[in-house]
Design an enzyme around this catalytic site. Structure first.
Site, PDB file in Angstrom:
ATOM      1  N   ALA A  92       1.039  -1.084  -0.439  1.00  0.00           N
ATOM      2  CA  ALA A  92      -0.016   0.066   0.066  1.00  0.00           C
ATOM      3  C   ALA A  92       0.397   1.327   0.315  1.00  0.00           C
ATOM      4  O   ALA A  92       0.348   2.214  -0.727  1.00  0.00           O
ATOM      5  CB  ALA A  92      -0.704   0.248   1.133  1.00  0.00           C
ATOM      6  N   SER A 114      23.343 -22.758 -25.335  1.00  0.00           N
ATOM      7  CA  SER A 114      23.140 -23.906 -25.052  1.00  0.00           C
ATOM      8  C   SER A 114      23.801 -24.529 -24.166  1.00  0.00           C
ATOM      9  O   SER A 114      24.548 -24.862 -24.042  1.00  0.00           O
ATOM     10  CB  SER A 114      22.164 -24.626 -26.324  1.00  0.00           C
ATOM     11  OG  SER A 114      23.091 -25.393 -26.405  1.00  0.00           O
ATOM     12  N   GLU A 131      23.874 -23.984  -9.637  1.00  0.00           N
ATOM     13  CA  GLU A 131      22.808 -23.138  -9.629  1.00  0.00           C
ATOM     14  C   GLU A 131      21.090 -23.562 -10.448  1.00  0.00           C
ATOM     15  O   GLU A 131      20.881 -24.802 -10.935  1.00  0.00           O
ATOM     16  CB  GLU A 131      22.772 -21.752 -10.864  1.00  0.00           C
ATOM     17  CG  GLU A 131      23.434 -21.153 -10.771  1.00  0.00           C
ATOM     18  CD  GLU A 131      24.427 -19.966 -12.083  1.00  0.00           C
ATOM     19  OE1 GLU A 131      23.755 -20.200 -12.825  1.00  0.00           O
ATOM     20  OE2 GLU A 131      24.861 -19.396 -12.266  1.00  0.00           O
ATOM     21  N   LYS A 171      17.959 -25.279 -12.865  1.00  0.00           N
ATOM     22  CA  LYS A 171      17.790 -24.531 -14.092  1.00  0.00           C
ATOM     23  C   LYS A 171      16.003 -24.304 -13.753  1.00  0.00           C
ATOM     24  O   LYS A 171      15.484 -24.945 -14.209  1.00  0.00           O
ATOM     25  CB  LYS A 171      17.873 -25.996 -14.766  1.00  0.00           C
ATOM     26  CG  LYS A 171      18.251 -25.887 -16.279  1.00  0.00           C
ATOM     27  CD  LYS A 171      18.229 -26.545 -16.858  1.00  0.00           C
ATOM     28  CE  LYS A 171      18.377 -27.080 -18.528  1.00  0.00           C
ATOM     29  NZ  LYS A 171      17.498 -26.090 -19.095  1.00  0.00           N
ATOM     30  N   ASP A 173      12.762 -23.146 -15.582  1.00  0.00           N
ATOM     31  CA  ASP A 173      11.748 -23.444 -16.554  1.00  0.00           C
ATOM     32  C   ASP A 173      10.954 -22.322 -17.447  1.00  0.00           C
ATOM     33  O   ASP A 173       9.752 -22.203 -16.910  1.00  0.00           O
ATOM     34  CB  ASP A 173      10.952 -24.642 -16.436  1.00  0.00           C
ATOM     35  CG  ASP A 173      10.569 -25.616 -17.268  1.00  0.00           C
ATOM     36  OD1 ASP A 173      11.458 -25.274 -18.560  1.00  0.00           O
ATOM     37  OD2 ASP A 173       9.929 -25.894 -17.169  1.00  0.00           O
ATOM     38  N   ARG A 183      15.650 -15.945 -27.396  1.00  0.00           N
ATOM     39  CA  ARG A 183      16.963 -16.359 -27.275  1.00  0.00           C
ATOM     40  C   ARG A 183      17.644 -16.572 -29.378  1.00  0.00           C
ATOM     41  O   ARG A 183      18.510 -16.380 -29.092  1.00  0.00           O
ATOM     42  CB  ARG A 183      17.537 -17.659 -26.949  1.00  0.00           C
ATOM     43  CG  ARG A 183      18.368 -18.502 -26.887  1.00  0.00           C
ATOM     44  CD  ARG A 183      19.376 -19.287 -26.067  1.00  0.00           C
ATOM     45  NE  ARG A 183      19.664 -20.237 -26.342  1.00  0.00           N
ATOM     46  CZ  ARG A 183      19.949 -21.603 -26.896  1.00  0.00           C
ATOM     47  NH1 ARG A 183      18.381 -21.770 -27.719  1.00  0.00           N
ATOM     48  NH2 ARG A 183      20.520 -21.996 -27.866  1.00  0.00           N
ATOM     49  N   GLU A 209      16.625 -16.026 -16.853  1.00  0.00           N
ATOM     50  CA  GLU A 209      15.408 -15.778 -17.149  1.00  0.00           C
ATOM     51  C   GLU A 209      14.454 -15.500 -16.691  1.00  0.00           C
ATOM     52  O   GLU A 209      14.661 -15.420 -16.184  1.00  0.00           O
ATOM     53  CB  GLU A 209      15.147 -18.068 -16.948  1.00  0.00           C
ATOM     54  CG  GLU A 209      14.555 -18.312 -17.182  1.00  0.00           C
ATOM     55  CD  GLU A 209      15.457 -19.745 -18.521  1.00  0.00           C
ATOM     56  OE1 GLU A 209      16.650 -19.184 -18.917  1.00  0.00           O
ATOM     57  OE2 GLU A 209      14.847 -20.480 -19.147  1.00  0.00           O
ATOM     58  N   TYR A 220      21.439 -14.640 -14.627  1.00  0.00           N
ATOM     59  CA  TYR A 220      22.327 -16.169 -14.380  1.00  0.00           C
ATOM     60  C   TYR A 220      24.321 -15.815 -15.249  1.00  0.00           C
ATOM     61  O   TYR A 220      24.938 -16.679 -15.147  1.00  0.00           O
ATOM     62  CB  TYR A 220      22.055 -17.076 -14.160  1.00  0.00           C
ATOM     63  CG  TYR A 220      21.303 -17.656 -15.817  1.00  0.00           C
ATOM     64  CD1 TYR A 220      22.048 -17.379 -16.534  1.00  0.00           C
ATOM     65  CD2 TYR A 220      19.689 -17.921 -15.136  1.00  0.00           C
ATOM     66  CE1 TYR A 220      21.127 -17.549 -18.107  1.00  0.00           C
ATOM     67  CE2 TYR A 220      19.131 -18.122 -16.947  1.00  0.00           C
ATOM     68  CZ  TYR A 220      20.053 -18.207 -17.490  1.00  0.00           C
ATOM     69  OH  TYR A 220      18.949 -18.325 -18.715  1.00  0.00           O
ATOM     70  N   LYS A 260      19.181 -32.492 -15.153  1.00  0.00           N
ATOM     71  CA  LYS A 260      18.218 -32.339 -15.056  1.00  0.00           C
ATOM     72  C   LYS A 260      17.289 -33.347 -14.025  1.00  0.00           C
ATOM     73  O   LYS A 260      17.715 -34.627 -14.079  1.00  0.00           O
ATOM     74  CB  LYS A 260      17.464 -33.377 -16.256  1.00  0.00           C
ATOM     75  CG  LYS A 260      18.367 -32.324 -17.735  1.00  0.00           C
ATOM     76  CD  LYS A 260      17.430 -30.947 -17.941  1.00  0.00           C
ATOM     77  CE  LYS A 260      16.161 -30.856 -19.229  1.00  0.00           C
ATOM     78  NZ  LYS A 260      15.693 -30.219 -19.901  1.00  0.00           N
ATOM     79  N   CYS A 281     -26.077 -42.931 -13.579  1.00  0.00           N
ATOM     80  CA  CYS A 281     -24.791 -43.442 -12.647  1.00  0.00           C
ATOM     81  C   CYS A 281     -24.317 -44.965 -13.081  1.00  0.00           C
ATOM     82  O   CYS A 281     -24.768 -46.092 -12.894  1.00  0.00           O
ATOM     83  CB  CYS A 281     -25.082 -43.042 -11.317  1.00  0.00           C
ATOM     84  SG  CYS A 281     -23.626 -44.030 -10.261  1.00  0.00           S
ATOM     85  N   CYS A 320     -25.218 -46.528  -9.951  1.00  0.00           N
ATOM     86  CA  CYS A 320     -26.105 -47.201  -9.314  1.00  0.00           C
ATOM     87  C   CYS A 320     -27.450 -47.445 -10.355  1.00  0.00           C
ATOM     88  O   CYS A 320     -28.260 -47.317  -9.519  1.00  0.00           O
ATOM     89  CB  CYS A 320     -26.608 -46.690  -7.755  1.00  0.00           C
ATOM     90  SG  CYS A 320     -26.882 -44.729  -8.296  1.00  0.00           S
ATOM     91  N   CYS A 326     -25.247 -37.558  -9.800  1.00  0.00           N
ATOM     92  CA  CYS A 326     -25.638 -39.613 -10.117  1.00  0.00           C
ATOM     93  C   CYS A 326     -27.325 -38.317  -9.199  1.00  0.00           C
ATOM     94  O   CYS A 326     -26.412 -37.653  -8.123  1.00  0.00           O
ATOM     95  CB  CYS A 326     -25.178 -40.284  -9.195  1.00  0.00           C
ATOM     96  SG  CYS A 326     -26.200 -41.016  -8.466  1.00  0.00           S
ATOM     97  N   CYS A 375     -26.711 -44.357  -3.569  1.00  0.00           N
ATOM     98  CA  CYS A 375     -26.619 -44.417  -4.352  1.00  0.00           C
ATOM     99  C   CYS A 375     -25.132 -45.036  -3.217  1.00  0.00           C
ATOM    100  O   CYS A 375     -24.221 -44.604  -2.865  1.00  0.00           O
ATOM    101  CB  CYS A 375     -25.836 -43.301  -5.621  1.00  0.00           C
ATOM    102  SG  CYS A 375     -24.447 -43.491  -6.614  1.00  0.00           S
TER     103      CYS A 375
HETATM  104  S1  IVH Z   1      23.034 -20.552 -18.256  1.00  0.00           S
HETATM  105  C1  IVH Z   1      26.629 -21.177 -21.785  1.00  0.00           C
HETATM  106  N1  IVH Z   1      21.634 -21.029 -16.539  1.00  0.00           N
HETATM  107  O1  IVH Z   1      19.159 -23.029 -20.008  1.00  0.00           O
HETATM  108  C2  IVH Z   1      25.163 -21.338 -20.483  1.00  0.00           C
HETATM  109  N2  IVH Z   1      21.251 -21.286 -18.241  1.00  0.00           N
HETATM  110  O2  IVH Z   1      19.615 -25.468 -22.602  1.00  0.00           O
HETATM  111  C3  IVH Z   1      24.059 -20.462 -21.085  1.00  0.00           C
HETATM  112  N3  IVH Z   1      18.553 -21.963 -17.732  1.00  0.00           N
HETATM  113  O3  IVH Z   1      18.775 -21.173 -22.737  1.00  0.00           O
HETATM  114  C4  IVH Z   1      22.791 -20.780 -20.098  1.00  0.00           C
HETATM  115  N4  IVH Z   1      18.130 -21.811 -15.441  1.00  0.00           N
HETATM  116  O4  IVH Z   1      16.887 -20.789 -20.595  1.00  0.00           O
HETATM  117  C5  IVH Z   1      22.311 -20.795 -17.432  1.00  0.00           C
HETATM  118  N5  IVH Z   1      20.795 -21.162 -13.702  1.00  0.00           N
HETATM  119  C6  IVH Z   1      20.684 -20.925 -15.727  1.00  0.00           C
HETATM  120  C7  IVH Z   1      19.818 -21.128 -15.782  1.00  0.00           C
HETATM  121  C8  IVH Z   1      19.562 -21.738 -17.397  1.00  0.00           C
HETATM  122  C9  IVH Z   1      17.291 -22.275 -17.041  1.00  0.00           C
HETATM  123  C10 IVH Z   1      18.434 -22.316 -19.704  1.00  0.00           C
HETATM  124  C11 IVH Z   1      18.546 -21.306 -20.225  1.00  0.00           C
HETATM  125  C12 IVH Z   1      19.401 -21.720 -20.951  1.00  0.00           C
HETATM  126  C13 IVH Z   1      19.040 -23.268 -21.352  1.00  0.00           C
HETATM  127  C14 IVH Z   1      19.858 -23.892 -22.189  1.00  0.00           C
END
Ligand code: IVH
Length: 672
Positions: free
Chosen positions: A35, A83, A115, A117, A119, A138, A174, A226, A315, A409, A412, A427, A433
């Site tokens: 607020a 990637s 870290e 990952k 999504d 990207r 991300e 990151y 993963k 149903c 029953c 039902c 029932c």
């Molecule tokens: S680093 C050289 N850190 O994963 C490293 N990527 O498969 C470049 N992602 O396109 C990415 N969490 O969308 C990094 N803590 C993290 C991440 C992360 C999610 C995703 C990101 C990237 C994909 C790579």
């Protein structure tokens, strides 16, 4: 003191708002309530409305640009967006660590930054002299799309960096949607008949690629940072972990779960730890990422095609998998609601084998267009019931059959009814029932209802099967002998059951009303009805309008309550229960809750208190005129937080609601 000029005040407000943004988003430690924040923002909006020449492009008011873009422009990344390779097992990870040490020709442990990952989707954010000038997706890693207009609306992304920033800084991070935000957004979309998203990642990606930033502004996007790309006149420190420290100082939010770990051992311990935390996180992660911490080692390791040799994604088991719908059956619940359930070809998803998934109701079946024989995407997030996300239409076989609502149903044989405008089919058999009777008996016997110890599913099934019980009232007629005739029930258990039944007769009106299993009457409503009407007779005589006078009871609930008591059969069961000896202390009717020092104050209880149970705490609050509710909202006055308080406490902090620890709570009750 003289009044500051509008220009000076606007500058001051922007500084304050940026500071509060930083406290809130980066440090996760806000100093002011929502607020208070809104007041500052509104004051700034007013000044800018009166003096349009004072508006600056990075003013916190300018996050939502008014004009949509006509199309997304292509942006070339000045350093490619990479990637990551994947590891699916511990062995994969150990092999990765071995390769790293071999290439570096070292037998020493490698220091990694671990870290989560996230999504969501990767975005590059370009800051020039500390100002956000461009944000791009990207794309293929070399070229992405300009999404600046939408990224500006994300409050976790600073439009201006704090302190001394490099002349050019390209940070990568991300963008994602929280689970709560995703649910709320889909709920709104469903109500408006709009398209719903299948998961938070798609929702985030769909939002960020919209042309109109006003859409993004209304959707709950968040971000973590990151990695660093182009970095201008900034001489990089020696380690990635130090880069992240700088990010924090500049106001760029870094995941608080980020950790420096040593060697493969450290990585695996981190993986397990985050795996345990995964279900309780407010957003989805699909694994963890390990990055070699020292940049000199990163440089030595280099890249293979588009992925670095110095990082890997480890993963978690997938949340989503494909499988086939073998059949769709209908389950009948306590209130008669028919729930379509997909019987699936068993599939391993989210760490367990799933062979059933709920389809909720027929509207959902139609919306998702599920046929028997279809290949579907199954999703299991956290501990929630597995769901059918969508059909893979391309794989629909010729002999796929549509799902039809049965006319009768499946349990029953009574007619199935679906009220106009209702998604749920029911039902019409009521307690005739077996499925509804079973649900009703289990609910009646439940701990928070009549609390009949030992009356579980197996026994209830047999009581129904043998026709010994046709309504809850019949339970009280059962003898030790009848119980001992049931399969797998010894004489001792039979005696215990009869005495548990005997004991349950002494109850309260609120528990009794709750135990009846009236549609939409949960514990809170039952308690409200009991204190308002004070007797079953008064409630039976009340019309819908009178029932609506009960606090928090609206027209729909009132109609259900009224209808329940109008049914002769229900009245008979109630009478039979009372004849059997079910009783409760007499209550005097009162129009409103007790008057007291806490009248008008709403409380939420969370965590464990040392000196009393949560129920007892609730009773104390009500006795002093206060009200207890289950969830934290802007209307909550106090949150009482005991040990191990969870998300309600966080929510209270977010909303700036007063939080009482046990000592402060006891003081408020006048006990200390
Ligand atoms: S680093 C050289 N850190 O994963 C490293 N990527 O498969 C470049 N992602 O396109 C990415 N969490 O969308 C990094 N803590 C993290 C991440 C992360 C999610 C995703 C990101 C990237 C994909 C790579």
């Amino acid at each position: 003191m003289t009044k500051p000029s509008p220009a000076a005040r606007a500058a001051d407000l922007r500084r304050q708002l940026e500071h509060h943004n930083y406290r809130y988003y980066v440090l996760d430690d806000p100093e002011v309530s929502d607020a208070e924040y809104d007041r500052l923002l509104n004051e700034l909006k007013q000044i800018e409305a009166d003096n349009p020449d004072l508006i600056t492009p990075d003013s916190p008011t300018q996050r939502v640009g008014a004009t949509p873009v006509s199309e997304l422009q292509e942006v070339a990344h000045t350093t490619p967006m990479l990637s990551l390779d994947n590891a699916f097992t511990e062995e994969d990870l150990i092999a990765f660590d071995r390769r790293v040490r071999e290439r570096l020709e070292t037998s020493q442990q490698i220091e990694y930054v671990a870290e989560p990952k996230l999504d969501g989707l990767a975005v590059s954010f370009r800051y020039e002299n500390g100002r956000l000038v461009r944000a791009a997706t990207r794309g293929d890693g070399m070229k992405g799309e300009d999404v600046t207009h939408n990224v500006r609306t994300i409050k976790a992304v600073p439009t201006q960096l704090r302190g001394k920033a490099p002349d050019v800084l390209d940070v990568r991070g991300e963008v994602f949607m929280t689970l709560a935000g995703f649910k709320a957004m889909n709920q709104r979309a469903l109500e408006k008949g709009e398209k719903v998203f299948v998961n938070p990642r798609n929702a985030a990606a769909g939002t960020i690629r919209q042309l109109d930033p006003r859409l993004a502004a209304n959707r709950p996007l968040d971000a973590f940072f990151y990695a660093v790309g182009e970095h201008g006149d900034w001489k990089l420190p020696a380690k990635h972990s130090e880069v992240l420290e700088h990010f924090r100082e500049w106001g760029l939010k870094v995941s608080p779960l980020t950790k420096v770990v040593q060697g493969a051992e450290g990585c695996l311990a981190y993986y397990r730890d985050i795996g345990e935390k995964r279900a309780s996180l407010k957003y989805e992660i699909d694994g963890v990422v390990y990055k070699v911490n020292r940049f000199n080692q990163q440089r030595e390791l280099g890249f293979v095609s588009r992925a670095p040799r110095w990082a890997i994604a480890h993963k978690f088991p997938a949340h989503e998998e494909n499988t086939i719908v073998r059949d769709v059956e209908f389950q009948v619940g306590r209130t008669g609601a028919l729930t379509p359930v997909a019987r699936l070809e068993p599939v391993f998803v989210g760490g367990v084998t799933v062979s059933n998934a709920t389809l909720h109701n027929m509207d959902e079946v139609q919306r998702k267009d599920v046929h028997i024989g279809d290949t579907v995407v199954i999703r299991r997030a956290g501990d929630v019931i597995p769901e059918v996300v969508k059909v893979v239409l391309e794989r629909r076989p010729k002999n796929a059959r549509p799902v039809t609502l049965p006319k009768n149903c499946p349990i029953c044989g009574s007619a199935v009814e679906r009220e106009e405008g209702e998604a749920v089919a029911r039902c019409s058999g009521s307690l005739s029932c077996a499925a509804q009777l079973k649900g009703a008996l289990l609910h009646f016997a439940g701990r928070r209802a009549m609390d009949i110890d030992g009356l579980g599913e197996k026994i209830v099934d047999q009581l129904i099967e043998s026709k010994l019980v046709r309504s809850p009232a019949d339970l009280y007629k059962l003898t030790v002998e009848q119980f001992s005739n049931l399969e797998r029930l010894g004489e001792k258990s039979a005696r215990n059951l009869v005495s548990a039944l005997q004991k349950s007769k002494k109850t309260t009106l609120a528990r009794f009303l709750y135990a009846l299993g009236i549609r939409d009457v949960g514990e809170a409503t039952a308690t409200a009805l009991a204190s308002h009407f004070a007797s079953v007779e008064a409630l039976q005589e009340a019309d819908e309008a009178a029932i609506q006078e009960v606090p928090d009871v609206g027209p729909v609930v009132a109609a259900h309550v009224h209808m329940f008591f109008q049914q002769p059969h229900n009245r008979e069961v109630i009478q039979a229960l009372r004849d059997a000896g079910v009783h409760w202390p007499a209550q005097t009717r009162r129009a409103a809750a007790a008057e007291g020092p806490l009248t008008g104050k709403t409380f939420v209880l969370t965590g464990t208190l040392e000196s009393m149970s949560r129920d007892q705490a609730g009773d104390r609050i009500t006795a002093l005129g206060g009200k207890v509710t289950g969830s934290v909202s802007k209307k909550t006055h106090y949150v009482v937080a005991g040990a191990e308080a969870g998300s309600k406490l966080t929510k209270a902090q977010e909303l700036g609601i007063e939080i009482l620890d046990e000592a402060a709570f006891l003081k408020l009750l006048g006990e200390q």
